[in-house]
Design an enzyme around this catalytic site. Structure first.
Site, PDB file in Angstrom:
ATOM      1  N   SER A  50       0.837  -1.200   0.000  1.00 20.64           N
ATOM      2  CA  SER A  50       0.000   0.000   0.000  1.00 20.64           C
ATOM      3  C   SER A  50       0.874   1.253   0.000  1.00 20.64           C
ATOM      4  CB  SER A  50      -1.010  -0.019   1.155  1.00 20.64           C
ATOM      5  OG  SER A  50      -0.334  -0.039   2.368  1.00 20.64           O
ATOM      6  N   ASP A  85      -1.603  -2.124  -3.640  1.00 22.71           N
ATOM      7  CA  ASP A  85      -2.859  -2.184  -2.884  1.00 22.71           C
ATOM      8  C   ASP A  85      -3.406  -0.759  -2.719  1.00 22.71           C
ATOM      9  OD1 ASP A  85      -4.857  -3.370  -1.327  1.00 22.71           O
ATOM     10  OD2 ASP A  85      -3.676  -3.273   0.520  1.00 22.71           O
ATOM     11  N   GLY A 184      -8.294  -3.468   9.650  1.00 21.26           N
ATOM     12  CA  GLY A 184      -7.932  -3.368  11.069  1.00 21.26           C
ATOM     13  C   GLY A 184      -8.887  -4.200  11.904  1.00 21.26           C
ATOM     14  N   HIS A 211     -11.475  -7.469   1.262  1.00 21.01           N
ATOM     15  CA  HIS A 211     -10.504  -6.709   2.055  1.00 21.01           C
ATOM     16  C   HIS A 211     -10.823  -6.898   3.531  1.00 21.01           C
ATOM     17  CE1 HIS A 211      -8.414  -4.041  -0.968  1.00 21.01           C
ATOM     18  NE2 HIS A 211      -9.286  -4.711  -1.713  1.00 21.01           N
ATOM     19  N   GLY A 212      -9.851  -6.580   4.383  1.00 17.83           N
ATOM     20  CA  GLY A 212     -10.104  -6.669   5.828  1.00 17.83           C
ATOM     21  C   GLY A 212     -10.213  -8.098   6.301  1.00 17.83           C
ATOM     22  N   GLY A 213      -9.267  -8.951   5.879  1.00 12.36           N
ATOM     23  CA  GLY A 213      -9.336 -10.380   6.207  1.00 12.36           C
ATOM     24  C   GLY A 213      -8.919 -10.721   7.638  1.00 12.36           C
ATOM     25  N   ASN A 233      -7.502 -10.257   1.436  1.00 12.15           N
ATOM     26  CA  ASN A 233      -6.385  -9.419   1.888  1.00 12.15           C
ATOM     27  C   ASN A 233      -6.222  -9.500   3.402  1.00 12.15           C
ATOM     28  OD1 ASN A 233      -6.543  -8.621  -0.759  1.00 12.15           O
ATOM     29  ND2 ASN A 233      -6.780  -6.442  -0.324  1.00 12.15           N
ATOM     30  N   ASN A 235      -3.568  -8.172   6.592  1.00 14.14           N
ATOM     31  CA  ASN A 235      -2.389  -7.463   7.078  1.00 14.14           C
ATOM     32  C   ASN A 235      -2.349  -7.393   8.603  1.00 14.14           C
ATOM     33  OD1 ASN A 235       0.027  -6.058   6.872  1.00 14.14           O
ATOM     34  ND2 ASN A 235      -0.977  -4.067   6.824  1.00 14.14           N
TER      35      ASN A 235
END
Ligand code: 13P
Length: 287
Positions: A50, A85, A184, A211-213, A233, A235
Site C-alpha cells: 500500500s 494495494d 484493522g 478486504h479486511g481479512g 487481503n 495485514n
C-alpha cells in the site's frame, strides 16, 4: 518463476473454490516470511503494497528489486503476484507498473461512479497493454485504510447495478465490493453481505476480493469463497503476530540489541500467521 499477473491465478481459484491470500509487505522480514511460507505450502500468493509503504521501504524500484531477488535467493517456484494495494491515482499505478509490479488496484471508490469508471478505465487500458492485471473497488470499506480512517458506520455497501456497470465499462480483472468488511480490528461482530456478494459475482462473473481479512471467522471465509471470493487481503493479523513477539522478547530480555534477535523470531511469527491463512483459504498445494 517470474512474477505473474493475478488474472489466471484468480480465475483458477474461483473455479476450484479457494482463495489466494494477499499479504501486505511491511518490511524486509515480512517479504521473506510471505515468500518462504508460500513456497513451503506450495501456494500461489499475492504480495500487497500500500502507498504509505512506498517511501517507508525505499521506493517502488527498490521494493520490486527486493521481491525479485528474494524469489531468486529462496528459489521460489510458486506463482507470485506483486500488487499495488489501494492505488489512489493514475500516476502511482503507472509508476508501479514501470517498476515491475504485475498487478495494481486503482481505488477510486470515494469518487462518483462516473469518475470511478473513468479513472479505472484509464488505468486498465495502460495496465492491460503491458500484461498487468487490475482490481477496482466500489462502496467504502470501513476502518483504517492506510493512513486514513473510515468510521464503520460510514462504510457503504457496494450497489449491485453499479458493480455491473463498473465491470462492463472497464474490463477489470477482479472487483472488491465493500460488503461490511473493515480494515484493522472489528469493533463488533462482522456482518458481511453474503447475499449481495452472490448476486454481484453471478452478474459480473468476476473473481471478487475481500478486504479486511483479519478478525473474520473461519465460517465467513468459507461462505465468501463459496460465493466467488478468490482473493482475501490480510495485514493486521500478521502485524499483530510480529509485534507481540517483539514486545515479549524486548520485555523479557531488555539487554539484547542485535535486531536479528527479535526480528528473526518475529519473522517466524509472521510465517505462522500467513501459513494459517493459506490453509484456511484452501490455497495450500494449489501452485
Ligand atoms: P486487514 O489489515 O484488516 O487484514 O486488511 C488488509 C487489507 O484489506 C489490505 O487491503
Amino acid at each position: 518463476m517470474p512474477l505473474v499477473s493475478m488474472t489466471a491465478m484468480l480465475r483458477k481459484a474461483v473455479k476450484e473454490q479457494y482463495a489466494v491470500g494477499q499479504f501486505n509487505l511491511n518490511n524486509l522480514e515480512f517479504t521473506q516470511a510471505i515468500l518462504q511460507t508460500a513456497q513451503e505450502e506450495q501456494a500461489p500468493v499475492m504480495l500487497g503494497l500500500s502507498e504509505p509503504y512506498i517511501p517507508y521501504m525505499g521506493g517502488l524500484n527498490c521494493i520490486a528489486a527486493m521481491v525479485k531477488e528474494l524469489i531468486d535467493y529462496y528459489e521460489v517456484t510458486v506463482p507470485v503476484v506483486l500488487h499495488l494495494d489501494h492505488g489512489t491515482s493514475f500516476e502511482v499505478c503507472v509508476k508501479a507498473i514501470h517498476a515491475g509490479f504485475t498487478s495494481v488496484m486503482i481505488d477510486a471508490s470515494h469518487y462518483s461512479l462516473a469518475d470511478n469508471m473513468a479513472l479505472t478505465r484509464k488505468v486498465t487500458e495502460v495496465a492491460h497493454a503491458l500484461g498487468v492485471s487490475v482490481e477496482a473497488e466500489l462502496g467504502r470499506i470501513g476502518g483504517r485504510e492506510d493512513d486514513t480512517y473510515v468510521d464503520e458506520a460510514e462504510a457503504m455497501y457496494a450497489v449491485t447495478s453499479e458493480c455491473v456497470m463498473l465491470v462492463q465499462s472497464t474490463g477489470i480483472d477482479a472487483l472488491a465490493p465493500a460488503l461490511g468488511s473493515v480494515h484493522g480490528n472489528y469493533k463488533g461482530t462482522p456482518r458481511l453481505g453474503f447475499e449481495r456478494m452472490s448476486e454481484i459475482q453471478k452478474l459480473t462473473q468476476l473473481p471478487l476480493v475481500l478486504h479486511g481479512g483479519s478478525g473474520l471467522r473461519d465460517e465467513d471465509f468459507q461462505k465468501a469463497i463459496a460465493r466467488g471470493t478468490a482473493k482475501i487481503n490480510v495485514n493486521t493479523d500478521n502485524q499483530a503476530a510480529c509485534t507481540s513477539v517483539v514486545r515479549r522478547i524486548l520485555t523479557e530480555q531488555p539487554d539484547i540489541y542485535d535486531p536479528r534477535h527479535y526480528l528473526g523470531p518475529a519473522r517466524e511469527a509472521v510465517k505462522e500467521s500467513v501459513r494459517a491463512k493459506i490453509r484456511l483459504f484452501g490455497c495450500a498445494g494449489k501452485a
